[in-house]
Design a protein around this motif. Structure first.
Motif, PDB file in Angstrom:
ATOM      1  N   GLU A  67       0.646  -1.165   0.314  1.00 49.90           N
ATOM      2  CA  GLU A  67       0.140   0.299  -0.640  1.00 49.90           C
ATOM      3  C   GLU A  67       0.806   1.122  -0.149  1.00 49.90           C
ATOM      4  O   GLU A  67       0.634   1.844  -0.929  1.00 49.90           O
ATOM      5  CB  GLU A  67      -0.699  -0.213   1.039  1.00 49.90           C
ATOM      6  CG  GLU A  67      -2.011  -0.840   1.553  1.00 49.90           C
ATOM      7  CD  GLU A  67      -2.860  -0.895   2.151  1.00 49.90           C
ATOM      8  OE1 GLU A  67      -2.946  -0.440   3.219  1.00 49.90           O
ATOM      9  OE2 GLU A  67      -4.026  -1.722   2.433  1.00 49.90           O
ATOM     10  N   HIS A  68       2.267   1.538   0.315  1.00 51.45           N
ATOM     11  CA  HIS A  68       2.738   2.447   0.575  1.00 51.45           C
ATOM     12  C   HIS A  68       3.922   2.066   0.774  1.00 51.45           C
ATOM     13  O   HIS A  68       5.074   3.435   0.477  1.00 51.45           O
ATOM     14  CB  HIS A  68       3.179   2.916   2.132  1.00 51.45           C
ATOM     15  CG  HIS A  68       1.842   2.824   2.972  1.00 51.45           C
ATOM     16  ND1 HIS A  68       0.765   3.928   2.561  1.00 51.45           N
ATOM     17  CD2 HIS A  68       0.690   2.155   3.818  1.00 51.45           C
ATOM     18  CE1 HIS A  68      -0.196   4.052   3.456  1.00 51.45           C
ATOM     19  NE2 HIS A  68      -0.460   2.285   4.175  1.00 51.45           N
ATOM     20  N   GLY A  69       5.149   1.545  -0.397  1.00 52.36           N
ATOM     21  CA  GLY A  69       5.730   1.345  -1.519  1.00 52.36           C
ATOM     22  C   GLY A  69       7.379   0.733  -0.216  1.00 52.36           C
ATOM     23  O   GLY A  69       6.876   0.926   1.606  1.00 52.36           O
ATOM     24  N   PRO A  70       8.304   1.013  -0.713  1.00 55.46           N
ATOM     25  CA  PRO A  70       9.527   0.941  -0.178  1.00 55.46           C
ATOM     26  C   PRO A  70       9.971   1.672   0.909  1.00 55.46           C
ATOM     27  O   PRO A  70       9.466   2.960   1.512  1.00 55.46           O
ATOM     28  CB  PRO A  70      10.575   0.949  -1.223  1.00 55.46           C
ATOM     29  CG  PRO A  70       9.536   0.174  -2.640  1.00 55.46           C
ATOM     30  CD  PRO A  70       8.508   0.752  -2.049  1.00 55.46           C
ATOM     31  N   GLY A  71      10.450   1.669   1.761  1.00 54.68           N
ATOM     32  CA  GLY A  71      10.669   2.021   2.920  1.00 54.68           C
ATOM     33  C   GLY A  71      10.956   1.371   3.914  1.00 54.68           C
ATOM     34  O   GLY A  71      10.090   0.288   5.119  1.00 54.68           O
ATOM     35  N   ARG A  77       3.600   2.112   7.486  1.00 49.07           N
ATOM     36  CA  ARG A  77       3.417   1.093   6.372  1.00 49.07           C
ATOM     37  C   ARG A  77       4.104  -0.280   7.337  1.00 49.07           C
ATOM     38  O   ARG A  77       4.363  -1.800   6.524  1.00 49.07           O
ATOM     39  CB  ARG A  77       5.512   1.308   5.977  1.00 49.07           C
ATOM     40  CG  ARG A  77       5.429   1.882   4.856  1.00 49.07           C
ATOM     41  CD  ARG A  77       7.109   2.082   4.361  1.00 49.07           C
ATOM     42  NE  ARG A  77       7.164   3.045   3.306  1.00 49.07           N
ATOM     43  CZ  ARG A  77       7.603   4.075   3.556  1.00 49.07           C
ATOM     44  NH1 ARG A  77       8.067   4.664   5.209  1.00 49.07           N
ATOM     45  NH2 ARG A  77       7.991   4.837   2.417  1.00 49.07           N
ATOM     46  N   GLY A  78       3.436  -0.320   8.304  1.00 52.03           N
ATOM     47  CA  GLY A  78       2.860  -1.740   9.480  1.00 52.03           C
ATOM     48  C   GLY A  78       4.481  -1.900  10.261  1.00 52.03           C
ATOM     49  O   GLY A  78       5.901  -1.369  10.029  1.00 52.03           O
ATOM     50  N   VAL A  79       4.367  -2.896  10.602  1.00 56.13           N
ATOM     51  CA  VAL A  79       5.853  -4.109  11.491  1.00 56.13           C
ATOM     52  C   VAL A  79       5.521  -5.246  10.464  1.00 56.13           C
ATOM     53  O   VAL A  79       5.204  -6.041  10.411  1.00 56.13           O
ATOM     54  CB  VAL A  79       5.275  -3.655  12.739  1.00 56.13           C
ATOM     55  CG1 VAL A  79       6.548  -4.355  13.648  1.00 56.13           C
ATOM     56  CG2 VAL A  79       5.414  -2.409  13.644  1.00 56.13           C
TER      57      VAL A  79
END
Length: 772
Positions: A67-71, A77-79
């Motif tokens: 949903e939010h891409g790399p990072g 971005r969740g765990v």
């Protein structure tokens, strides 16, 4: 492969050769190759895992990443480890992987890509995950790699500095045939666990190691096992067992050396001709440099062994061909470099180094190949290509790399810098099995932008990844196997079709390579079957140059296993050194065994002086921390699997206690804690806690507990309690010393208590948690 009447085909794994019953689509069962005299049962549990609930049968992407891409993980971005997964099609998964690789390299450079793998992924010469991923990443311009191995890092580095190299140590290993002929005394620090001889890197044509140990005993060889665990040596060897405290082996070796020297039973000629630094070490040994003679009376309170037992062993060694061997476990500890260095030194003192059936045993008993005649034939393997950049970390420092990018670290006398790893690509291997302090690793694992893994099952590695690509197992691929130093080559005939949606590692990487424009270089225009045929024909050509004829690949697939030709035997490095040190120098600065190393002393590193030294571990039963955590935890190789492989299979599952990994406790320690056989217990220290099933037995020394490695990590809740019994939630993530930076898992103090109430359910064998 169409379905057909059940029939058998040959196959091979790291634990031996088998016949797989198949109908062309499914594996109906395995049975050991009838020609194997002592087959391992490990492989028999693998078929049950192929259709287990945890089997991955489609690509998945972690929801926060999709949903939010790399990072870095966290926030929106969740765990990693707590998120759910979304099933995607292969084109989406491959495109996401290729885009992440391209973007990482374009923005941060190739050193930002860490190529994670390990050599135990498959016994196949072509379907070898480490070769596949390293070849792929080298074609992309390079990657950050790891050096040495979790098994033997400290031994590898110290032998490179003082013993002419790890390969020289292995090539000089005594073999059981000569040990029997010489009626040698084998002094095994860490024992000779028979369970370890079940496995060998690349495979085993015939299990003969234990048979040869027993034959040596029948010829008159004698054995001494110095280990807290009675079962660390085969009962048939009728060994003298000395249950020393873990981590005190160097003190015992020093006391043995002291007794040989004061009795005038040391090999002065060899020490003067073939070693350097003896006089400086002798001053330490006899107490002239520090005022402490290293006598049995000095070693007794350290080791927990009676001084008389140590003295008796020294007298047995006098004038007798002796083997001094150390298990890998001893060097996976605080100051782990010292044990193999001191063992090499004691072997030199004893007069047996470089003589048949005696000397230094570099981890005898750790693998099937060690102690047998070493095969000198080298079968062909998949080329990994040119290493384009020289970015690396010591293998056990991955959490440090992730937590401290840009910081400097010591390794082997040099100062290096941790790269800023933004993408982890893991193919073959499981860091959530072999790394220490898993709670710390989980924290570090949140730092990269992208984690890509190839996996068979929804284990902890898959549950901490962003992109999960389902890979075929060794029973679902065609290949051939040839073990490290093993004199056989074996067919691996595909016995089952992979589940729909599952691909081989090569097919996955070829698809990603196609997206990145390097498919032609990666595949060289060959199909998988053509690669297997190509590598096998190269192997046949090498045999032909030795005047031998190997069968065709089709013939090999009919017969299963054949012997490999052997080039002429060469003289072992330490044997040649003894004969003429000037003509046969080893690869050290002096050309000789370095009992005192000016090089190491010149590094000035804390915890690694210039000669073998007794240095107190940070964690041992003599440490102040033992007041709070009074049990020493050892975590060796399991009996029912190789590392963590196929822990969901029937053979591994049958060894569980209360559905968890068994922990071995002495009756004295169990009674003091109200623990009975079969109870669920909680093992804990300041780093973490796990549950296990108690096995109460006097086979282990009081004050010591044993919990094998390899139970799939299964944390429950934010406090990180592992409910399945993985010891690495308890072990410390620190280097052996700044020299080797190896893992120090065996320096670990814990306490154990009975678990009250209903224990949490083990969930790691369930399917991957999914979201729409």
């Amino acid at each position: 492969m169409p379905s057909s009447a059940p029939h058998e085909v040959p196959t091979a794994g790291h634990f031996g050769t088998y016949l797989a019953e198949t109908d062309g689509t499914r594996v109906l069962g395995l049975r050991p190759d009838p020609a194997d005299p002592e087959p391992s049962p490990i492989g028999l549990g693998v078929p049950s895992s192929l259709t287990a609930p945890s089997r991955l049968t489609a690509p998945y992407v972690r929801r926060g990443y999709l949903e939010h891409g790399p990072g870095p993980a966290g926030g929106k971005r969740g765990v990693r480890g707590r998120d759910t997964y979304v099933r995607v099609d292969w084109d989406t998964a491959v495109s996401l992987t290729a885009d992440a690789l391209r973007d990482t390299i374009d923005v941060h450079g190739n050193a930002a890509v860490f190529g994670g793998s390990y050599g135990w992924g498959s016994a196949g010469r072509f379907h070898h995950p480490q070769s596949q991923i390293h070849r792929f990443l080298n074609l992309l311009g390079g990657y950050t790699r790891s050096v040495e191995s979790y098994s033997s890092a400290a031994m590898q580095v110290i032998l490179r500095r003082v013993g002419g190299g790890y390969a020289a140590g292995l090539a000089s290993n005594p073999i059981w045939r000569e040990i029997g002929e010489q009626r040698s005394l084998v002094v095994a620090f860490g024992g000779l666990p028979g369970r370890n001889t079940q496995v060998n890197g690349g495979g085993i044509g015939r299990h003969t190691n234990l048979r040869d140990q027993r034959r040596a005993r029948e010829q008159g060889a004698e054995f001494v096992s110095i280990s807290p665990l009675r079962t660390d040596i085969d009962d048939a060897l009728d060994a003298t067992r000395l249950p020393a405290r873990p981590g005190t082996d160097v003190a015992i070796m020093l006391a043995l050396a002291h007794e040989l020297v004061v009795a005038g039973a040391h090999d002065v000629d060899f020490l003067q001709r073939c070693t350097v630094g003896w006089n400086r070490f002798e001053d330490y040994l006899l107490g002239r440099s520090d005022g402490i003679p290293k006598t049995p009376a000095w070693a007794a309170p350290i080791s927990g062994l009676p001084a008389g037992d140590i003295g008796d062993l020294a007298r047995r060694m006098r004038g007798r061909r002796t083997v001094i061997t150390t298990s890998y476990s001893l060097q996976r500890a605080d100051h782990g470099e010292q044990a193999p260095w001191m063992a090499l030194t004691l072997a030199a003192i004893s007069g047996s180094l470089g003589r048949p059936g005696g000397g230094f045993g570099a981890a005898l008993g750790a693998l099937h190949q060690l102690g047998l005649e070493q095969s000198r034939f080298h079968p062909a393997a998949l080329p990994q290509g040119l290493r384009r950049i020289d970015s690396f970390i010591p293998v056990a420092r991955i959490a440090d790399m992730l937590l401290h990018p840009g910081e400097q670290f010591d390794y082997d006398g040099g100062r290096h810098t941790y790269p800023d790893a933004r993408l982890l690509y893991w193919v073959g291997g499981n860091p959530f099995h072999h790394h220490q302090d898993l709670n710390r690793l989980v924290r570090a694992w949140q730092r990269p932008d992208t984690v890509v893994v190839h996996e068979h099952f929804a284990n902890a590695l898959a549950r901490h990844a962003d992109i999960v690509l389902p890979a075929a197992t060794w029973l679902e691929r065609d290949d051939f196997a040839a073990g490290a130093a093993d004199p056989y080559v074996s067919a691996m005939v595909r016995a089952a079709q992979p589940p729909p949606g599952v691909r081989t590692d090569h097919t996955i990487l070829a698809a990603v390579a196609d997206k990145l424009g390097i498919a032609d270089e990666f595949t060289e225009g060959r199909s998988e079957q053509e690669w297997v045929e190509h590598l096998y024909e190269q192997t046949r050509d090498r045999a032909a140059r030795l005047g031998a004829t190997l069968p065709t690949l089709d013939e090999l697939r009919r017969v299963g296993t054949v012997a490999l030709p052997q080039p002429p035997r060469t003289v072992a490095p330490y044997t040649a050194l003894r004969a003429d040190p000037a003509a046969n120098p080893i690869a050290t600065p002096s050309g000789r065994i370095e009992i005192f190393s000016d090089t190491i002393a010149g590094f000035g590193l804390p915890g690694c002086p210039g000669h073998p030294t007794w240095l107190e571990p940070k964690e041992w039963l003599g440490a102040p921390a033992a007041v709070t955590y009074p049990l020493h935890l050892v975590s060796g190789q399991p009996e029912r699997r190789l590392h963590s492989q196929f822990d969901n299979g029937s053979h591994s599952s049958a060894g569980k206690v209360a559905g968890r990994e068994p922990v071995l406790l002495n009756p004295v320690d169990a009674a003091a804690r109200g623990i009975v056989d079969g109870a669920v217990v909680r093992i804990h220290n300041a780093r973490g806690a796990c549950l296990a099933g108690a096995v109460v037995s006097d086979a282990i020394r009081p004050g010591v507990a044993r919990l094998s490695t390899g139970a799939w990590y299964d944390p429950s809740g934010p406090d990180g309690l592992d409910v399945h019994g993985n010891p690495n939630v308890l072990t410390g993530d620190r280097g052996t010393s700044p020299l080797a930076q190896g893992p120090s898992a065996h320096s670990c103090l814990v306490d154990i208590e009975r678990f009250e109430g209903e224990p949490p359910r083990v969930t790691v064998f369930d399917p991957l948690p999914t979201a729409p």
